[in-house]
Design a protein around this motif. Structure first.
Motif, short mmCIF file in Angstrom:
data_model
loop_
_atom_site.label_atom_id
_atom_site.label_comp_id
_atom_site.label_asym_id
_atom_site.label_seq_id
_atom_site.Cartn_x
_atom_site.Cartn_y
_atom_site.Cartn_z
N SER A 38 0.87 -1.17 -0.15
CA SER A 38 0.02 0.09 0.11
C SER A 38 0.92 1.35 0.03
O SER A 38 1.89 1.45 0.56
CB SER A 38 -0.78 0.04 1.33
OG SER A 38 -1.63 -0.99 1.16
N VAL A 39 0.26 2.05 -0.80
CA VAL A 39 0.97 3.62 -0.92
C VAL A 39 0.07 4.51 -0.50
O VAL A 39 -1.12 4.78 -1.14
CB VAL A 39 1.56 3.94 -2.23
CG1 VAL A 39 2.21 5.10 -2.25
CG2 VAL A 39 2.65 2.69 -2.56
N PHE A 40 0.33 5.44 0.70
CA PHE A 40 -0.60 6.54 1.10
C PHE A 40 -0.03 7.81 0.49
O PHE A 40 1.22 8.10 0.75
CB PHE A 40 -0.79 6.28 2.59
CG PHE A 40 -1.34 5.21 3.05
CD1 PHE A 40 -2.25 4.77 3.11
CD2 PHE A 40 -0.16 4.17 3.43
CE1 PHE A 40 -2.68 3.59 3.32
CE2 PHE A 40 -0.49 2.89 4.01
CZ PHE A 40 -1.97 2.56 3.84
N VAL A 41 -0.91 8.45 0.01
CA VAL A 41 -0.36 9.61 -0.93
C VAL A 41 -1.48 11.04 -0.38
O VAL A 41 -2.74 10.87 -0.23
CB VAL A 41 -0.75 9.72 -2.48
CG1 VAL A 41 -0.21 10.96 -3.22
CG2 VAL A 41 -0.13 8.65 -2.93
N ILE A 42 -0.69 12.02 0.22
CA ILE A 42 -1.33 13.20 0.54
C ILE A 42 -0.82 14.58 0.01
O ILE A 42 0.15 14.36 -0.47
CB ILE A 42 -0.92 13.13 2.20
CG1 ILE A 42 0.50 13.29 2.51
CG2 ILE A 42 -1.59 11.98 3.06
CD1 ILE A 42 0.78 13.70 3.95
N PRO A 47 -0.23 18.91 7.37
CA PRO A 47 -1.75 18.71 7.52
C PRO A 47 -2.07 17.36 7.46
O PRO A 47 -3.02 16.86 8.08
CB PRO A 47 -2.29 19.68 6.81
CG PRO A 47 -1.23 20.22 5.60
CD PRO A 47 0.15 19.75 6.15
N GLY A 48 -1.37 16.58 6.54
CA GLY A 48 -1.99 15.07 6.22
C GLY A 48 -1.56 14.33 7.25
O GLY A 48 -2.29 13.38 7.52
N ARG A 49 -0.79 14.42 7.95
CA ARG A 49 -0.23 13.77 9.02
C ARG A 49 -1.26 13.72 10.33
O ARG A 49 -1.34 13.19 10.98
CB ARG A 49 1.22 13.82 9.39
CG ARG A 49 2.61 13.37 8.46
CD ARG A 49 3.88 13.70 8.59
NE ARG A 49 4.95 12.93 7.77
CZ ARG A 49 6.21 13.24 7.58
NH1 ARG A 49 6.48 14.31 8.30
NH2 ARG A 49 6.76 12.50 6.94
N LEU A 57 -5.61 6.70 12.91
CA LEU A 57 -4.83 5.64 12.20
C LEU A 57 -3.66 5.54 12.41
O LEU A 57 -2.89 6.42 13.28
CB LEU A 57 -5.01 6.07 10.74
CG LEU A 57 -6.45 6.31 10.01
CD1 LEU A 57 -6.67 6.97 8.82
CD2 LEU A 57 -6.94 4.77 9.69
N PRO A 58 -2.88 4.14 12.09
CA PRO A 58 -1.74 3.99 12.52
C PRO A 58 -0.63 4.90 12.63
O PRO A 58 -0.06 5.61 11.37
CB PRO A 58 -1.28 2.73 11.83
CG PRO A 58 -2.74 1.86 11.40
CD PRO A 58 -3.50 3.13 11.25
N ARG A 59 0.16 5.40 13.70
CA ARG A 59 0.89 6.55 13.69
C ARG A 59 2.54 5.92 12.56
O ARG A 59 2.96 6.95 12.24
CB ARG A 59 1.55 6.80 15.14
CG ARG A 59 2.57 7.69 15.18
CD ARG A 59 3.25 7.96 16.70
NE ARG A 59 1.93 8.72 17.28
CZ ARG A 59 1.71 10.10 17.54
NH1 ARG A 59 2.94 10.87 16.66
NH2 ARG A 59 0.85 10.49 17.83
N GLU A 60 2.67 4.85 12.69
CA GLU A 60 3.83 4.50 12.14
C GLU A 60 3.85 4.73 10.62
O GLU A 60 4.92 4.81 9.86
CB GLU A 60 4.36 2.93 12.09
CG GLU A 60 3.14 2.05 12.12
CD GLU A 60 2.29 1.70 13.05
OE1 GLU A 60 1.68 0.63 13.06
OE2 GLU A 60 2.27 2.62 14.01
N ILE A 62 2.64 7.39 8.94
CA ILE A 62 2.82 8.66 8.39
C ILE A 62 4.23 8.84 8.18
O ILE A 62 4.76 9.84 7.06
CB ILE A 62 2.72 9.67 9.49
CG1 ILE A 62 3.63 9.51 10.77
CG2 ILE A 62 1.33 9.68 10.16
CD1 ILE A 62 3.45 10.74 11.86
N GLU A 63 5.18 7.99 8.27
CA GLU A 63 6.75 8.17 7.97
C GLU A 63 6.77 7.69 6.39
O GLU A 63 7.90 8.26 5.72
CB GLU A 63 7.82 7.30 8.93
CG GLU A 63 7.59 7.57 10.19
CD GLU A 63 7.78 9.10 10.54
OE1 GLU A 63 8.97 9.45 9.72
OE2 GLU A 63 7.31 9.61 11.25
N SER A 64 5.98 7.14 5.71
CA SER A 64 5.89 6.53 4.36
C SER A 64 5.18 7.37 3.48
O SER A 64 5.02 6.85 2.41
CB SER A 64 5.69 5.10 4.38
OG SER A 64 4.47 4.86 4.76
#
Length: 234
Positions: A38-42, A47-49, A57-60, A62-64
């Motif tokens: 999965s790839v999360f795009v913001i 503000p996205g984080r 949602l899972p904190r870890e 946001i680093e990706s």
């Protein structure tokens, strides 16, 4: 190799708003049970984080995050398309509202359609806006035709007007008239360079999105009795 799916994730306009339940479930599942695929795009990192964490949602994750906005779209779109072609699933979010509706996400959606990558969205309340976002067509200006007239002469006039417009046009009709609409556009098509986008049964298990000429759509659509929105664009 099986390609991935681009999923638009509409988010609340307000930062204190709650994420729609299906969107929350979709992101949570992708982030916890399918993170490698999965790839999360913001739109913007900070503000996205903040929003992501506000949705619990899972904190870890946001680093990706991948940043995608007017400054990064040109390069990011190519990289995301490559990931989709490799089988990754991409989840596209904006800072608030519907991604790919009058924002750079339209370029990524368009690339996906051009490369036969599936595009979908978690639930959104407005079929017109959602259809435009899912089409990948340019829509800086657009004409909303609404429902086509019932009387044949008036219908032909409306379709002729749409074919002559330089802007993107959106129209609707009753579910059992989808085939008739496509046949009417085929009759008026001539040598037009335009394309049609048909969004059918949005946000359901039978959702189907198609782009092409009227003839191409008539050849590939099997079930014509369904809710639909048609978009016409250059």
């Amino acid at each position: 190799m099986k390609t991935g799916t681009l999923t638009l994730i509409p988010t609340p306009l307000s930062e204190v708003g709650e994420l729609e339940p299906v969107a929350f479930k979709t992101l949570l599942e992708a982030a916890t049970n399918d993170a490698e695929n999965s790839v999360f795009v913001i739109e913007d990192l900070k503000p996205g984080r903040r929003r992501w964490l506000g949705f619990k949602l899972p904190r870890e994750t946001i680093e990706s995050f991948v940043q995608y906005n007017e400054h990064t779209a040109a390069e990011a779109a190519k990289d995301l398309l490559s990931k989709l072609q490799q089988g990754k699933n991409v989840f596209l979010m904006s800072d608030g509202g519907l991604p790919a509706f009058y924002d750079p996400g339209v370029e990524l959606v368009n690339l996906c359609h051009q490369n036969k990558i599936r595009v979908t969205s978690t639930p959104f309340f407005n079929s017109i806006s959602l259809s435009i976002a899912l089409s990948g067509f340019s829509h800086r200006k657009f004409w909303f035709e609404g429902f086509l007239p019932i009387e044949a002469t008036e219908r032909q006039a409306s379709i002729k007007n749409i074919m002559n417009l330089k802007t993107t046009s959106i129209l609707m009709d009753t579910p059992y008239r989808l085939k008739r609409v496509l046949e009417e556009f085929q009759a008026a098509w001539g040598s037009s360079k335009k394309k049609l986008f048909v969004a059918m049964d949005l946000n359901t298990e039978t959702e189907e999105l198609r782009r092409g000429t009227p003839k191409e759509l008539l050849d590939v659509i099997n079930d014509f009795k369904r809710e639909f929105v048609v978009i016409v664009s250059e």
